[in-house]
Design an enzyme around this catalytic site. Sequence first.
Site, PDB file in Angstrom:
ATOM      1  N   SER A 108       0.855  -1.186   0.000  1.00  0.00           N
ATOM      2  CA  SER A 108       0.000   0.000   0.000  1.00  0.00           C
ATOM      3  C   SER A 108       0.887   1.231   0.000  1.00  0.00           C
ATOM      4  O   SER A 108       1.818   1.322   0.792  1.00  0.00           O
ATOM      5  CB  SER A 108      -0.872  -0.022   1.253  1.00  0.00           C
ATOM      6  OG  SER A 108      -1.661   1.127   1.309  1.00  0.00           O
ATOM      7  N   HIS A 122      -1.806   7.117  -5.287  1.00  0.00           N
ATOM      8  CA  HIS A 122      -2.104   5.993  -4.403  1.00  0.00           C
ATOM      9  C   HIS A 122      -1.990   4.705  -5.216  1.00  0.00           C
ATOM     10  O   HIS A 122      -2.403   4.668  -6.380  1.00  0.00           O
ATOM     11  CB  HIS A 122      -3.524   6.157  -3.849  1.00  0.00           C
ATOM     12  CG  HIS A 122      -4.201   4.846  -3.562  1.00  0.00           C
ATOM     13  ND1 HIS A 122      -5.088   4.251  -4.441  1.00  0.00           N
ATOM     14  CD2 HIS A 122      -4.084   4.005  -2.519  1.00  0.00           C
ATOM     15  CE1 HIS A 122      -5.494   3.104  -3.933  1.00  0.00           C
ATOM     16  NE2 HIS A 122      -4.910   2.914  -2.775  1.00  0.00           N
ATOM     17  N   ASN A 124      -2.215   0.248  -4.393  1.00  0.00           N
ATOM     18  CA  ASN A 124      -2.388  -0.803  -3.397  1.00  0.00           C
ATOM     19  C   ASN A 124      -2.750  -2.082  -4.125  1.00  0.00           C
ATOM     20  O   ASN A 124      -3.621  -2.066  -4.987  1.00  0.00           O
ATOM     21  CB  ASN A 124      -3.511  -0.385  -2.425  1.00  0.00           C
ATOM     22  CG  ASN A 124      -4.089  -1.555  -1.641  1.00  0.00           C
ATOM     23  OD1 ASN A 124      -5.280  -1.844  -1.729  1.00  0.00           O
ATOM     24  ND2 ASN A 124      -3.266  -2.227  -0.882  1.00  0.00           N
ATOM     25  N   ASN A 273      -2.791  -1.435  12.770  1.00  0.00           N
ATOM     26  CA  ASN A 273      -1.626  -0.608  13.082  1.00  0.00           C
ATOM     27  C   ASN A 273      -1.906   0.828  12.641  1.00  0.00           C
ATOM     28  O   ASN A 273      -1.915   1.144  11.457  1.00  0.00           O
ATOM     29  CB  ASN A 273      -0.385  -1.160  12.375  1.00  0.00           C
ATOM     30  CG  ASN A 273       0.857  -0.376  12.769  1.00  0.00           C
ATOM     31  OD1 ASN A 273       1.021   0.771  12.367  1.00  0.00           O
ATOM     32  ND2 ASN A 273       1.703  -0.979  13.584  1.00  0.00           N
TER      33      ASN A 273
END
Lengths: 288, 288
Positions: A108, A122, A124, A273
Amino acid sequence: MKERTADWFRALRDRICAAFEALEDEGAHAPALPEAPPGPGRFQRTAWTRTDHSGAPGGGGEMSLMKGRVFEKVGVNISTVYGQFPPDFAKTIPGAEEDPRFFATGISLVAHMANPHVPAVHMNTRFLVTTRAWFGGGADLNPALPREEDTRAFHAELKAACDAHHPDHWPRFSAWCDEYFFIRHRNRARGVGGIFYDYLECPDAATFEAHFAFTRDVGEAFLRAFPPIVRRRMAEPFGPDERRALLRYRGLYAEFNLVYDRGTVFGLRTGGNVEAILMSLPPEARWD
Amino acid sequence: MKERTADWFRALRDRICAAFEALEDEGAHAPALPEAPPGPGRFQRTAWTRTDHSGAPGGGGEMSLMKGRVFEKVGVNISTVYGQFPPDFAKTIPGAEEDPRFFATGISLVAHMANPHVPAVHMNTRFLVTTRAWFGGGADLNPALPREEDTRAFHAELKAACDAHHPDHWPRFSAWCDEYFFIRHRNRARGVGGIFYDYLECPDAATFEAHFAFTRDVGEAFLRAFPPIVRRRMAEPFGPDERRALLRYRGLYAEFNLVYDRGTVFGLRTGGNVEAILMSLPPEARWD
Protein backbone atom coordinates in the site's frame (compact mmCIF):
# COMPACT_ATOMS: atom_id res chain seq x y z
CA MET A 1 0.76 -18.98 -3.22
CA LYS A 2 1.11 -17.15 0.08
CA GLU A 3 4.89 -17.10 -0.09
CA ARG A 4 5.08 -16.14 -3.75
CA THR A 5 2.67 -13.24 -3.38
CA ALA A 6 4.29 -11.92 -0.20
CA ASP A 7 7.72 -12.16 -1.86
CA TRP A 8 6.46 -10.22 -4.87
CA PHE A 9 4.99 -7.41 -2.78
CA ARG A 10 8.27 -7.12 -0.87
CA ALA A 11 10.34 -7.02 -4.06
CA LEU A 12 7.99 -4.41 -5.56
CA ARG A 13 8.35 -2.33 -2.39
CA ASP A 14 12.15 -2.40 -2.78
CA ARG A 15 11.99 -1.33 -6.42
CA ILE A 16 9.49 1.47 -5.73
CA CYS A 17 11.55 2.81 -2.83
CA ALA A 18 14.69 2.76 -5.01
CA ALA A 19 12.87 4.57 -7.83
CA PHE A 20 11.54 7.23 -5.45
CA GLU A 21 14.95 7.77 -3.84
CA ALA A 22 16.40 8.20 -7.34
CA LEU A 23 13.80 10.92 -7.98
CA GLU A 24 14.93 12.62 -4.76
CA ASP A 25 18.50 12.59 -6.13
CA GLU A 26 17.36 14.03 -9.46
CA GLY A 27 15.25 16.67 -7.73
CA ALA A 28 18.01 17.94 -5.45
CA HIS A 29 17.71 21.40 -7.02
CA ALA A 30 13.96 21.46 -7.59
CA PRO A 31 12.02 24.16 -5.69
CA ALA A 32 11.47 22.80 -2.17
CA LEU A 33 9.60 23.83 0.95
CA PRO A 34 11.37 25.94 3.60
CA GLU A 35 11.34 22.99 5.97
CA ALA A 36 12.56 20.40 3.45
CA PRO A 37 15.64 18.42 4.46
CA PRO A 38 18.94 19.83 3.15
CA GLY A 39 19.69 16.78 0.98
CA PRO A 40 17.74 14.15 -0.96
CA GLY A 41 15.23 12.23 1.15
CA ARG A 42 15.75 8.60 2.12
CA PHE A 43 13.23 6.02 3.33
CA GLN A 44 13.15 5.05 6.99
CA ARG A 45 11.92 1.53 7.56
CA THR A 46 9.94 0.42 10.64
CA ALA A 47 8.77 -3.13 11.24
CA TRP A 48 5.66 -3.91 13.26
CA THR A 49 3.92 -7.07 14.42
CA ARG A 50 0.32 -7.69 15.35
CA THR A 51 -1.50 -9.92 17.75
CA ASP A 52 -4.51 -11.52 16.16
CA HIS A 53 -8.07 -11.02 17.35
CA SER A 54 -7.78 -14.59 18.73
CA GLY A 55 -4.78 -13.60 20.86
CA ALA A 56 -2.26 -15.56 18.78
CA PRO A 57 0.60 -13.98 16.78
CA GLY A 58 -0.92 -12.44 13.66
CA GLY A 59 1.96 -11.51 11.38
CA GLY A 60 2.99 -7.92 10.76
CA GLY A 61 4.53 -5.60 8.26
CA GLU A 62 7.06 -2.95 7.37
CA MET A 63 6.38 0.74 6.91
CA SER A 64 8.78 2.69 4.72
CA LEU A 65 8.41 6.42 5.22
CA MET A 66 10.29 9.17 3.41
CA LYS A 67 10.07 12.91 4.05
CA GLY A 68 12.08 14.41 1.26
CA ARG A 69 12.33 17.47 -0.94
CA VAL A 70 10.32 16.15 -3.90
CA PHE A 71 8.25 13.70 -1.86
CA GLU A 72 6.93 15.77 1.04
CA LYS A 73 5.67 12.56 2.64
CA VAL A 74 5.46 9.12 1.10
CA GLY A 75 4.64 5.83 2.79
CA VAL A 76 5.19 2.44 1.16
CA ASN A 77 3.83 -0.30 3.40
CA ILE A 78 3.88 -4.04 3.07
CA SER A 79 2.13 -6.42 5.40
CA THR A 80 1.46 -10.12 5.74
CA VAL A 81 -1.17 -10.83 8.36
CA TYR A 82 -3.20 -13.85 9.38
CA GLY A 83 -5.46 -15.18 12.09
CA GLN A 84 -9.22 -15.06 12.55
CA PHE A 85 -11.56 -12.22 11.64
CA PRO A 86 -13.71 -10.91 14.48
CA PRO A 87 -17.15 -12.61 14.22
CA ASP A 88 -19.06 -9.53 13.02
CA PHE A 89 -16.50 -8.76 10.36
CA ALA A 90 -16.20 -12.37 9.19
CA LYS A 91 -19.82 -12.19 8.00
CA THR A 92 -18.92 -9.46 5.53
CA ILE A 93 -15.93 -11.22 3.93
CA PRO A 94 -16.35 -13.77 1.12
CA GLY A 95 -15.52 -17.27 2.28
CA ALA A 96 -15.20 -16.29 5.95
CA GLU A 97 -18.86 -16.67 6.89
CA GLU A 98 -18.36 -20.21 8.23
CA ASP A 99 -14.62 -20.25 8.91
CA PRO A 100 -13.14 -16.93 10.13
CA ARG A 101 -9.50 -17.84 9.42
CA PHE A 102 -7.74 -15.54 6.96
CA PHE A 103 -4.41 -14.67 5.41
CA ALA A 104 -3.70 -11.34 3.70
CA THR A 105 -0.58 -9.95 2.10
CA GLY A 106 -0.19 -6.73 0.18
CA ILE A 107 1.49 -3.44 -0.59
CA SER A 108 0.00 0.00 0.00
CA LEU A 109 1.47 3.30 -1.09
CA VAL A 110 0.46 6.96 -0.83
CA ALA A 111 2.72 9.81 -1.96
CA HIS A 112 2.08 13.47 -1.11
CA MET A 113 4.35 15.71 -3.16
CA ALA A 114 5.83 19.07 -2.16
CA ASN A 115 5.33 20.73 -5.55
CA PRO A 116 1.63 21.43 -6.27
CA HIS A 117 2.26 20.63 -9.93
CA VAL A 118 3.23 17.04 -9.11
CA PRO A 119 0.16 14.88 -8.48
CA ALA A 120 -0.22 12.79 -5.35
CA VAL A 121 -0.70 9.11 -6.02
CA HIS A 122 -2.10 5.99 -4.40
CA MET A 123 -1.38 2.35 -5.24
CA ASN A 124 -2.39 -0.80 -3.40
CA THR A 125 -2.49 -4.47 -4.36
CA ARG A 126 -3.25 -7.43 -2.12
CA PHE A 127 -3.92 -11.17 -2.00
CA LEU A 128 -6.50 -12.51 0.44
CA VAL A 129 -7.17 -16.07 1.50
CA THR A 130 -10.17 -17.33 3.45
CA THR A 131 -11.92 -20.50 2.32
CA ARG A 132 -11.64 -18.63 -0.97
CA ALA A 133 -8.69 -16.70 -2.40
CA TRP A 134 -8.62 -13.50 -4.44
CA PHE A 135 -6.61 -10.50 -5.57
CA GLY A 136 -7.61 -6.87 -5.28
CA GLY A 137 -6.01 -3.49 -5.67
CA GLY A 138 -5.77 -0.37 -7.71
CA ALA A 139 -3.94 2.84 -8.41
CA ASP A 140 -5.23 6.36 -8.89
CA LEU A 141 -3.76 9.79 -9.53
CA ASN A 142 -4.61 12.70 -7.21
CA PRO A 143 -3.50 16.04 -8.60
CA ALA A 144 -4.44 19.31 -6.91
CA LEU A 145 -3.90 20.99 -10.29
CA PRO A 146 -4.82 18.39 -12.93
CA ARG A 147 -2.89 18.22 -16.21
CA GLU A 148 -4.42 16.36 -19.10
CA GLU A 149 -1.01 15.09 -20.21
CA ASP A 150 -0.30 13.43 -16.85
CA THR A 151 -3.76 11.91 -16.56
CA ARG A 152 -3.54 10.48 -20.07
CA ALA A 153 -0.08 8.99 -19.47
CA PHE A 154 -1.11 7.43 -16.16
CA HIS A 155 -4.29 5.95 -17.61
CA ALA A 156 -2.43 4.66 -20.68
CA GLU A 157 -0.02 2.52 -18.63
CA LEU A 158 -2.81 1.06 -16.50
CA LYS A 159 -4.97 0.44 -19.55
CA ALA A 160 -2.11 -1.42 -21.26
CA ALA A 161 -1.69 -3.63 -18.15
CA CYS A 162 -5.42 -4.32 -18.13
CA ASP A 163 -5.73 -4.95 -21.87
CA ALA A 164 -2.92 -7.53 -21.75
CA HIS A 165 -5.09 -9.68 -19.47
CA HIS A 166 -8.75 -9.20 -20.31
CA PRO A 167 -10.65 -6.81 -22.60
CA ASP A 168 -13.16 -6.10 -19.81
CA HIS A 169 -10.54 -5.17 -17.21
CA TRP A 170 -9.95 -1.55 -18.21
CA PRO A 171 -13.59 -0.49 -18.77
CA ARG A 172 -14.69 -2.30 -15.62
CA PHE A 173 -11.85 -1.37 -13.27
CA SER A 174 -11.52 2.25 -14.39
CA ALA A 175 -15.26 2.76 -13.86
CA TRP A 176 -14.99 1.05 -10.46
CA CYS A 177 -12.18 3.45 -9.56
CA ASP A 178 -14.29 6.50 -10.45
CA GLU A 179 -17.17 5.12 -8.41
CA TYR A 180 -15.07 4.15 -5.38
CA PHE A 181 -12.93 7.27 -5.08
CA PHE A 182 -15.89 9.65 -5.08
CA ILE A 183 -16.42 12.12 -2.25
CA ARG A 184 -20.19 11.99 -2.02
CA HIS A 185 -20.66 14.92 0.35
CA ARG A 186 -18.63 17.14 -2.00
CA ASN A 187 -20.24 15.59 -5.09
CA ARG A 188 -16.82 15.34 -6.69
CA ALA A 189 -14.18 12.79 -7.53
CA ARG A 190 -11.18 12.53 -5.21
CA GLY A 191 -8.78 12.28 -8.14
CA VAL A 192 -8.60 11.85 -11.91
CA GLY A 193 -8.99 8.10 -11.99
CA GLY A 194 -7.01 4.96 -12.60
CA ILE A 195 -8.20 1.48 -11.68
CA PHE A 196 -9.81 -0.26 -8.71
CA TYR A 197 -10.48 -3.99 -8.62
CA ASP A 198 -11.43 -6.60 -6.05
CA TYR A 199 -12.54 -10.22 -5.72
CA LEU A 200 -10.47 -11.52 -8.64
CA GLU A 201 -11.12 -15.02 -7.41
CA CYS A 202 -8.67 -17.90 -7.70
CA PRO A 203 -10.59 -21.18 -7.46
CA ASP A 204 -7.66 -23.11 -9.01
CA ALA A 205 -3.99 -22.85 -9.89
CA ALA A 206 -4.65 -21.50 -13.38
CA THR A 207 -6.79 -18.58 -12.22
CA PHE A 208 -4.30 -17.86 -9.44
CA GLU A 209 -1.49 -17.63 -12.00
CA ALA A 210 -3.56 -15.40 -14.27
CA HIS A 211 -4.67 -12.97 -11.55
CA PHE A 212 -1.24 -12.92 -9.91
CA ALA A 213 0.28 -12.04 -13.29
CA PHE A 214 -2.27 -9.23 -13.68
CA THR A 215 -1.54 -7.91 -10.19
CA ARG A 216 2.20 -7.95 -10.92
CA ASP A 217 1.52 -6.03 -14.13
CA VAL A 218 -0.41 -3.38 -12.19
CA GLY A 219 2.71 -2.88 -10.06
CA GLU A 220 4.90 -2.71 -13.17
CA ALA A 221 2.51 -0.25 -14.81
CA PHE A 222 2.64 1.96 -11.72
CA LEU A 223 6.44 1.90 -11.77
CA ARG A 224 6.45 2.86 -15.44
CA ALA A 225 3.73 5.51 -15.11
CA PHE A 226 4.43 7.59 -12.03
CA PRO A 227 8.16 8.48 -12.05
CA PRO A 228 8.02 10.17 -15.50
CA ILE A 229 5.16 12.38 -14.27
CA VAL A 230 7.20 13.39 -11.22
CA ARG A 231 10.24 14.05 -13.40
CA ARG A 232 8.19 16.21 -15.79
CA ARG A 233 6.70 18.44 -13.06
CA MET A 234 9.06 18.57 -10.10
CA ALA A 235 11.12 21.51 -11.33
CA GLU A 236 8.12 23.68 -12.23
CA PRO A 237 8.06 26.88 -10.19
CA PHE A 238 5.19 27.43 -7.79
CA GLY A 239 4.02 30.14 -5.44
CA PRO A 240 1.80 30.51 -2.36
CA ASP A 241 -1.43 30.36 -4.36
CA GLU A 242 -0.60 26.98 -5.87
CA ARG A 243 0.62 25.69 -2.53
CA ARG A 244 -2.65 26.85 -0.92
CA ALA A 245 -4.63 25.05 -3.61
CA LEU A 246 -2.61 21.91 -2.85
CA LEU A 247 -3.28 22.13 0.89
CA ARG A 248 -7.02 22.58 0.35
CA TYR A 249 -7.09 19.67 -2.06
CA ARG A 250 -5.37 17.57 0.60
CA GLY A 251 -8.20 18.45 2.99
CA LEU A 252 -10.58 16.72 0.59
CA TYR A 253 -8.18 13.80 0.35
CA ALA A 254 -8.18 13.43 4.16
CA GLU A 255 -11.99 13.66 4.20
CA PHE A 256 -12.27 10.78 1.75
CA ASN A 257 -9.84 8.57 3.62
CA LEU A 258 -11.36 9.18 7.05
CA VAL A 259 -15.05 9.13 6.05
CA TYR A 260 -15.27 6.62 3.20
CA ASP A 261 -12.15 4.52 2.66
CA ARG A 262 -13.06 0.96 3.59
CA GLY A 263 -9.56 -0.06 4.62
CA THR A 264 -8.98 3.03 6.74
CA VAL A 265 -12.29 2.98 8.55
CA PHE A 266 -12.16 -0.77 9.18
CA GLY A 267 -8.55 -0.62 10.31
CA LEU A 268 -9.19 2.24 12.72
CA ARG A 269 -12.33 0.74 14.18
CA THR A 270 -10.82 -2.71 14.74
CA GLY A 271 -7.38 -1.99 16.11
CA GLY A 272 -5.07 -2.21 13.09
CA ASN A 273 -1.63 -0.61 13.08
CA VAL A 274 -2.61 3.04 13.34
CA GLU A 275 0.67 4.46 12.08
CA ALA A 276 0.55 2.28 8.97
CA ILE A 277 -3.13 2.95 8.29
CA LEU A 278 -2.84 6.71 8.71
CA MET A 279 0.39 7.03 6.76
CA SER A 280 -1.95 7.97 3.90
CA LEU A 281 -2.90 11.25 5.57
CA PRO A 282 -1.30 14.38 4.15
CA PRO A 283 1.66 15.97 5.93
CA GLU A 284 -0.16 19.31 5.85
CA ALA A 285 -3.73 20.19 4.92
CA ARG A 286 -6.03 23.18 5.11
CA TRP A 287 -9.74 23.76 5.56
CA ASP A 288 -9.98 27.54 5.35
CA MET B 1 -41.56 25.70 22.54
CA LYS B 2 -40.13 25.67 19.00
CA GLU B 3 -40.15 29.44 18.74
CA ARG B 4 -38.77 30.06 22.21
CA THR B 5 -35.87 27.64 21.78
CA ALA B 6 -34.99 28.89 18.29
CA ASP B 7 -35.10 32.49 19.57
CA TRP B 8 -32.79 31.61 22.43
CA PHE B 9 -30.21 29.92 20.20
CA ARG B 10 -30.23 32.97 17.92
CA ALA B 11 -29.79 35.38 20.81
CA LEU B 12 -26.99 33.25 22.25
CA ARG B 13 -25.30 33.26 18.84
CA ASP B 14 -25.41 37.06 18.78
CA ARG B 15 -23.90 37.34 22.26
CA ILE B 16 -21.15 34.81 21.53
CA CYS B 17 -20.22 36.53 18.28
CA ALA B 18 -20.08 39.90 20.07
CA ALA B 19 -17.90 38.45 22.85
CA PHE B 20 -15.53 36.86 20.33
CA GLU B 21 -15.25 40.06 18.30
CA ALA B 22 -14.44 41.91 21.53
CA LEU B 23 -11.60 39.42 22.11
CA GLU B 24 -10.33 40.18 18.62
CA ASP B 25 -10.29 43.89 19.56
CA GLU B 26 -8.44 43.17 22.81
CA GLY B 27 -5.97 40.89 21.02
CA ALA B 28 -5.04 43.37 18.31
CA HIS B 29 -1.42 43.29 19.48
CA ALA B 30 -1.20 39.64 20.45
CA PRO B 31 1.31 37.52 18.49
CA ALA B 32 -0.43 36.56 15.25
CA LEU B 33 0.26 34.34 12.25
CA PRO B 34 1.98 35.82 9.19
CA GLU B 35 -1.22 35.49 7.21
CA ALA B 36 -3.51 36.96 9.87
CA PRO B 37 -5.68 39.88 8.76
CA PRO B 38 -4.20 43.33 9.51
CA GLY B 39 -6.98 44.27 11.92
CA PRO B 40 -9.32 42.55 14.38
CA GLY B 41 -11.42 39.80 12.79
CA ARG B 42 -15.14 40.17 12.22
CA PHE B 43 -17.80 37.51 11.63
CA GLN B 44 -19.19 36.99 8.13
CA ARG B 45 -22.72 35.66 8.14
CA THR B 46 -24.15 33.34 5.47
CA ALA B 47 -27.73 32.07 5.44
CA TRP B 48 -28.69 28.74 3.90
CA THR B 49 -31.92 26.86 3.34
CA ARG B 50 -32.56 23.17 2.92
CA THR B 51 -35.02 21.06 1.01
CA ASP B 52 -36.34 18.24 3.12
CA HIS B 53 -35.94 14.58 2.30
CA SER B 54 -39.65 14.68 1.36
CA GLY B 55 -38.98 17.42 -1.21
CA ALA B 56 -40.72 20.16 0.78
CA PRO B 57 -39.00 23.25 2.22
CA GLY B 58 -37.08 22.11 5.30
CA GLY B 59 -35.92 25.24 7.09
CA GLY B 60 -32.29 26.35 7.15
CA GLY B 61 -29.75 28.20 9.16
CA GLU B 62 -27.05 30.83 9.41
CA MET B 63 -23.31 30.25 9.51
CA SER B 64 -21.17 32.90 11.16
CA LEU B 65 -17.53 32.50 10.26
CA MET B 66 -14.61 34.62 11.51
CA LYS B 67 -10.98 34.35 10.45
CA GLY B 68 -9.20 36.70 12.79
CA ARG B 69 -5.91 37.22 14.57
CA VAL B 70 -6.83 35.54 17.87
CA PHE B 71 -9.44 33.23 16.39
CA GLU B 72 -7.70 31.60 13.44
CA LYS B 73 -11.06 30.14 12.39
CA VAL B 74 -14.29 30.07 14.34
CA GLY B 75 -17.73 29.03 13.17
CA VAL B 76 -20.91 29.75 15.11
CA ASN B 77 -23.86 28.10 13.39
CA ILE B 78 -27.55 28.16 14.17
CA SER B 79 -30.14 26.13 12.35
CA THR B 80 -33.86 25.41 12.54
CA VAL B 81 -34.82 22.49 10.34
CA TYR B 82 -37.89 20.32 9.95
CA GLY B 83 -39.50 17.76 7.70
CA GLN B 84 -39.35 13.97 7.65
CA PHE B 85 -36.39 11.77 8.49
CA PRO B 86 -35.37 9.30 5.78
CA PRO B 87 -36.97 5.92 6.62
CA ASP B 88 -33.73 4.17 7.66
CA PHE B 89 -32.70 7.04 9.90
CA ALA B 90 -36.15 7.44 11.46
CA LYS B 91 -35.76 3.98 13.04
CA THR B 92 -32.78 5.19 15.03
CA ILE B 93 -34.40 8.33 16.48
CA PRO B 94 -36.56 8.22 19.61
CA GLY B 95 -40.19 8.89 18.78
CA ALA B 96 -39.67 8.79 15.01
CA GLU B 97 -40.08 5.04 14.54
CA GLU B 98 -43.77 5.37 13.60
CA ASP B 99 -43.96 9.00 12.51
CA PRO B 100 -40.85 10.34 10.72
CA ARG B 101 -41.74 14.03 11.12
CA PHE B 102 -39.20 16.09 13.05
CA PHE B 103 -38.20 19.58 14.10
CA ALA B 104 -34.71 20.51 15.30
CA THR B 105 -33.20 23.81 16.35
CA GLY B 106 -29.78 24.44 17.81
CA ILE B 107 -26.48 26.22 17.96
CA SER B 108 -23.09 24.70 17.15
CA LEU B 109 -19.72 26.32 17.66
CA VAL B 110 -16.09 25.31 17.08
CA ALA B 111 -13.19 27.73 17.59
CA HIS B 112 -9.63 27.02 16.40
CA MET B 113 -7.22 29.54 17.88
CA ALA B 114 -4.03 30.92 16.33
CA ASN B 115 -1.97 30.83 19.53
CA PRO B 116 -1.10 27.25 20.59
CA HIS B 117 -1.48 28.30 24.23
CA VAL B 118 -5.18 29.13 23.72
CA PRO B 119 -7.32 25.98 23.72
CA ALA B 120 -9.75 25.22 20.92
CA VAL B 121 -13.32 24.78 22.07
CA HIS B 122 -16.57 23.18 21.01
CA MET B 123 -20.10 23.96 22.19
CA ASN B 124 -23.43 22.72 20.87
CA THR B 125 -26.95 22.71 22.27
CA ARG B 126 -30.14 21.67 20.53
CA PHE B 127 -33.86 20.96 20.93
CA LEU B 128 -35.42 18.11 18.99
CA VAL B 129 -39.07 17.29 18.45
CA THR B 130 -40.49 14.08 17.01
CA THR B 131 -43.49 12.45 18.71
CA ARG B 132 -41.23 13.13 21.70
CA ALA B 133 -39.20 16.24 22.54
CA TRP B 134 -35.78 16.54 24.15
CA PHE B 135 -32.72 18.71 24.68
CA GLY B 136 -29.11 17.71 24.07
CA GLY B 137 -25.75 19.35 23.85
CA GLY B 138 -22.42 19.87 25.47
CA ALA B 139 -19.18 21.80 25.55
CA ASP B 140 -15.61 20.61 25.75
CA LEU B 141 -12.16 22.17 25.80
CA ASN B 142 -9.53 21.09 23.27
CA PRO B 143 -6.06 22.37 24.11
CA ALA B 144 -3.01 21.28 22.16
CA LEU B 145 -0.96 22.22 25.24
CA PRO B 146 -3.21 21.59 28.25
CA ARG B 147 -3.02 23.89 31.29
CA GLU B 148 -4.50 22.68 34.52
CA GLU B 149 -5.71 26.19 35.39
CA ASP B 150 -7.75 26.48 32.20
CA THR B 151 -9.22 23.00 32.48
CA ARG B 152 -10.24 23.62 36.09
CA ALA B 153 -11.86 26.96 35.29
CA PHE B 154 -13.78 25.55 32.32
CA HIS B 155 -15.01 22.54 34.29
CA ALA B 156 -15.96 24.74 37.26
CA GLU B 157 -18.38 26.88 35.22
CA LEU B 158 -20.03 23.85 33.63
CA LYS B 159 -20.24 22.05 36.96
CA ALA B 160 -21.94 25.07 38.51
CA ALA B 161 -24.49 25.13 35.69
CA CYS B 162 -25.11 21.39 36.17
CA ASP B 163 -25.29 21.53 39.97
CA ALA B 164 -27.90 24.30 39.83
CA HIS B 165 -30.28 21.86 38.10
CA HIS B 166 -29.62 18.31 39.30
CA PRO B 167 -26.94 16.71 41.49
CA ASP B 168 -26.52 13.91 38.93
CA HIS B 169 -25.94 16.20 35.96
CA TRP B 170 -22.25 16.93 36.45
CA PRO B 171 -21.06 13.39 37.29
CA ARG B 172 -23.19 11.92 34.52
CA PHE B 173 -22.61 14.48 31.78
CA SER B 174 -18.90 14.96 32.41
CA ALA B 175 -18.37 11.18 32.24
CA TRP B 176 -20.46 11.06 29.06
CA CYS B 177 -18.25 13.76 27.56
CA ASP B 178 -15.08 11.79 28.32
CA GLU B 179 -16.63 8.69 26.81
CA TYR B 180 -17.99 10.39 23.70
CA PHE B 181 -14.98 12.52 22.77
CA PHE B 182 -12.56 9.61 22.84
CA ILE B 183 -10.41 8.77 19.82
CA ARG B 184 -10.48 5.00 20.03
CA HIS B 185 -7.84 4.28 17.40
CA ARG B 186 -5.42 6.60 19.23
CA ASN B 187 -6.55 5.35 22.64
CA ARG B 188 -6.69 8.94 23.86
CA ALA B 189 -9.18 11.63 24.69
CA ARG B 190 -9.79 14.33 22.08
CA GLY B 191 -9.72 17.05 24.71
CA VAL B 192 -9.73 17.66 28.45
CA GLY B 193 -13.44 17.25 29.02
CA GLY B 194 -16.52 19.26 29.79
CA ILE B 195 -20.06 17.93 29.44
CA PHE B 196 -22.09 15.98 26.90
CA TYR B 197 -25.80 15.27 27.35
CA ASP B 198 -28.67 14.01 25.24
CA TYR B 199 -32.29 12.83 25.49
CA LEU B 200 -33.27 15.22 28.27
CA GLU B 201 -36.88 14.41 27.56
CA CYS B 202 -39.75 16.85 27.91
CA PRO B 203 -43.01 14.90 28.28
CA ASP B 204 -44.80 17.97 29.71
CA ALA B 205 -44.51 21.72 30.14
CA ALA B 206 -42.74 21.50 33.49
CA THR B 207 -39.93 19.23 32.22
CA PHE B 208 -39.60 21.40 29.12
CA GLU B 209 -39.14 24.49 31.30
CA ALA B 210 -36.59 22.72 33.50
CA HIS B 211 -34.49 21.32 30.65
CA PHE B 212 -34.71 24.54 28.65
CA ALA B 213 -33.47 26.44 31.69
CA PHE B 214 -30.57 23.98 32.02
CA THR B 215 -29.69 24.30 28.34
CA ARG B 216 -29.73 28.09 28.64
CA ASP B 217 -27.43 27.83 31.63
CA VAL B 218 -24.99 25.69 29.62
CA GLY B 219 -24.83 28.54 27.13
CA GLU B 220 -24.32 31.09 29.90
CA ALA B 221 -21.63 28.92 31.50
CA PHE B 222 -19.81 28.70 28.18
CA LEU B 223 -19.96 32.48 27.80
CA ARG B 224 -18.55 32.93 31.31
CA ALA B 225 -15.91 30.21 30.96
CA PHE B 226 -14.23 30.58 27.60
CA PRO B 227 -13.43 34.28 27.08
CA PRO B 228 -11.35 34.56 30.29
CA ILE B 229 -9.23 31.60 29.15
CA VAL B 230 -8.63 33.27 25.79
CA ARG B 231 -7.79 36.55 27.51
CA ARG B 232 -5.32 34.83 29.84
CA ARG B 233 -3.40 33.04 27.05
CA MET B 234 -3.68 35.03 23.85
CA ALA B 235 -0.66 37.27 24.48
CA GLU B 236 1.67 34.40 25.45
CA PRO B 237 4.61 34.15 23.06
CA PHE B 238 4.94 31.02 20.97
CA GLY B 239 7.39 29.61 18.44
CA PRO B 240 7.44 27.07 15.63
CA ASP B 241 7.61 24.08 18.01
CA GLU B 242 4.39 25.05 19.80
CA ARG B 243 2.71 25.86 16.51
CA ARG B 244 3.75 22.45 15.16
CA ALA B 245 2.32 20.77 18.26
CA LEU B 246 -0.94 22.65 17.65
CA LEU B 247 -1.13 21.55 14.00
CA ARG B 248 -0.53 17.90 14.92
CA TYR B 249 -3.16 18.09 17.64
CA ARG B 250 -5.58 19.46 15.07
CA GLY B 251 -4.92 16.39 12.93
CA LEU B 252 -6.30 14.29 15.79
CA TYR B 253 -9.23 16.68 16.09
CA ALA B 254 -10.04 16.23 12.38
CA GLU B 255 -9.74 12.44 12.75
CA PHE B 256 -12.30 12.42 15.55
CA ASN B 257 -14.76 14.59 13.69
CA LEU B 258 -14.53 12.68 10.41
CA VAL B 259 -14.39 9.14 11.83
CA TYR B 260 -16.54 9.24 14.96
CA ASP B 261 -18.63 12.38 15.39
CA ARG B 262 -22.25 11.35 14.99
CA GLY B 263 -23.46 14.68 13.69
CA THR B 264 -20.64 15.05 11.16
CA VAL B 265 -20.84 11.52 9.77
CA PHE B 266 -24.64 11.56 9.59
CA GLY B 267 -24.69 15.01 8.02
CA LEU B 268 -22.12 14.11 5.38
CA ARG B 269 -23.70 10.81 4.49
CA THR B 270 -27.22 12.20 4.18
CA GLY B 271 -26.74 15.46 2.33
CA GLY B 272 -26.70 18.11 5.06
CA ASN B 273 -25.18 21.55 4.49
CA VAL B 274 -21.57 20.57 3.91
CA GLU B 275 -20.10 24.00 4.60
CA ALA B 276 -21.88 24.22 7.95
CA ILE B 277 -21.05 20.65 8.97
CA LEU B 278 -17.38 20.93 8.07
CA MET B 279 -16.91 24.37 9.60
CA SER B 280 -15.58 22.39 12.57
CA LEU B 281 -12.49 21.28 10.63
CA PRO B 282 -9.25 23.07 11.49
CA PRO B 283 -7.95 25.81 9.19
CA GLU B 284 -4.59 24.06 9.09
CA ALA B 285 -3.52 20.62 10.32
CA ARG B 286 -0.51 18.34 10.04
CA TRP B 287 0.10 14.60 9.96
CA ASP B 288 3.87 14.43 9.75
